[in-house]
Design an enzyme around this catalytic site. Structure first.
Site, short mmCIF file in Angstrom:
data_model
loop_
_atom_site.label_atom_id
_atom_site.label_comp_id
_atom_site.label_asym_id
_atom_site.label_seq_id
_atom_site.Cartn_x
_atom_site.Cartn_y
_atom_site.Cartn_z
N SER A 119 65.61 78.72 77.12
CA SER A 119 64.89 79.58 78.12
C SER A 119 66.05 80.32 78.90
CB SER A 119 63.90 78.79 78.75
OG SER A 119 62.95 79.81 79.41
N ASP A 171 55.02 81.54 72.03
CA ASP A 171 55.73 81.27 73.16
C ASP A 171 54.99 82.10 74.19
OD1 ASP A 171 57.48 81.09 75.52
OD2 ASP A 171 59.04 80.82 74.23
N HIS A 202 56.45 77.22 73.96
CA HIS A 202 57.64 77.29 74.60
C HIS A 202 58.31 75.89 74.65
CE1 HIS A 202 60.71 79.30 77.10
NE2 HIS A 202 60.63 78.49 77.94
#
Length: 222
Positions: A119, A171, A202
């Site tokens: 991320s 996600d 995620h």
């Protein structure tokens, strides 16, 4: 070599490290977020890989109402353009590059150093790896985006850097379109990039853990 700013996991074999993998966590987490991943990776039991899991500084994050939390940089708008504080991102990337240089100074061949990020940490890893002045072993971008794709100064030493891009098809935090866009940008720049898609949100899934272990093993094989 320990530092309160990093979680360091020495080789489980007890051998002196001859390779190093950095894993950069996401927004609101810290280095310990990926600590359970290390023993789960299917690496040889006699490996000599040191894992370094740095902690991001605590910063106010605009998209979270200015709340102070661990963050590699401020995210100014949550949209497909993902407007970020690039100055802070570059500062975080420079910090990671400094940690990489420390490993090189301690005798680790730069080509046996891999940068990985999840991320927000992945955006920093993109910048740190592709602009680093010495050849690295690889870049792993997980559930992330190439935030500095249009501004980065690419280092010639890493123009042939192997890049692995992983993303979840469900996600909701970083849409897969952003991960795919980063991968396609890499291809357009001539990088040897590979894209893997997983049926997950995620996160990191078991299938992905196996793929990461195999990829690291290939990159770090003597």
């Amino acid at each position: 070599m320990s530092n309160p700013g990093e979680l360091i996991i020495e080789p489980r074999s007890g051998r002196p490290a001859d390779a190093c993998v950095f894993i950069l966590h996401g927004l609101g987490a810290d280095g310990s977020d990926f600590e359970p991943l290390v023993p789960a990776l299917p690496l040889p039991t006699d490996d000599a890989v040191r894992f370094i899991l740095p902690h991001a500084p605590r910063l106010p994050v605009t998209i979270n109402g200015g709340m102070v939390m661990p963050a590699w940089y401020d995210i100014l708008e949550m949209n497909l353009d993902r407007r970020v504080d690039e100055r802070q991102l570059l500062a975080s990337a420079e910090r990671i590059q400094g940690l990489v240089r420390e490993q090189i100074d301690h005798g680790i061949d730069s080509r046996r150093i891999i940068l990985a990020g999840f991320s927000q940490g992945g955006a920093v890893a993109y910048q740190a790896a592709l602009s680093f002045e010495a050849p690295l072993g690889g870049l792993l971008a997980m559930s992330t985006y190439f935030a500095t794709a249009d501004s980065i100064t690419l280092a010639e030493a890493n123009r042939s850097l192997p890049v692995e891009v992983h993303h979840g098809s469900f996600d909701p935090v970083v849409p897969e379109a952003l991960g795919k866009a980063g991968y396609e940008k890499l291809l357009s720049l001539g990088y040897a990039a590979n894209y893997r898609r997983y049926p997950m949100a995620h996160a990191v899934c078991p299938q992905q853990v196996g793929d990461i272990g195999r990829w690291l093993g290939e990159r770090l094989a003597h």
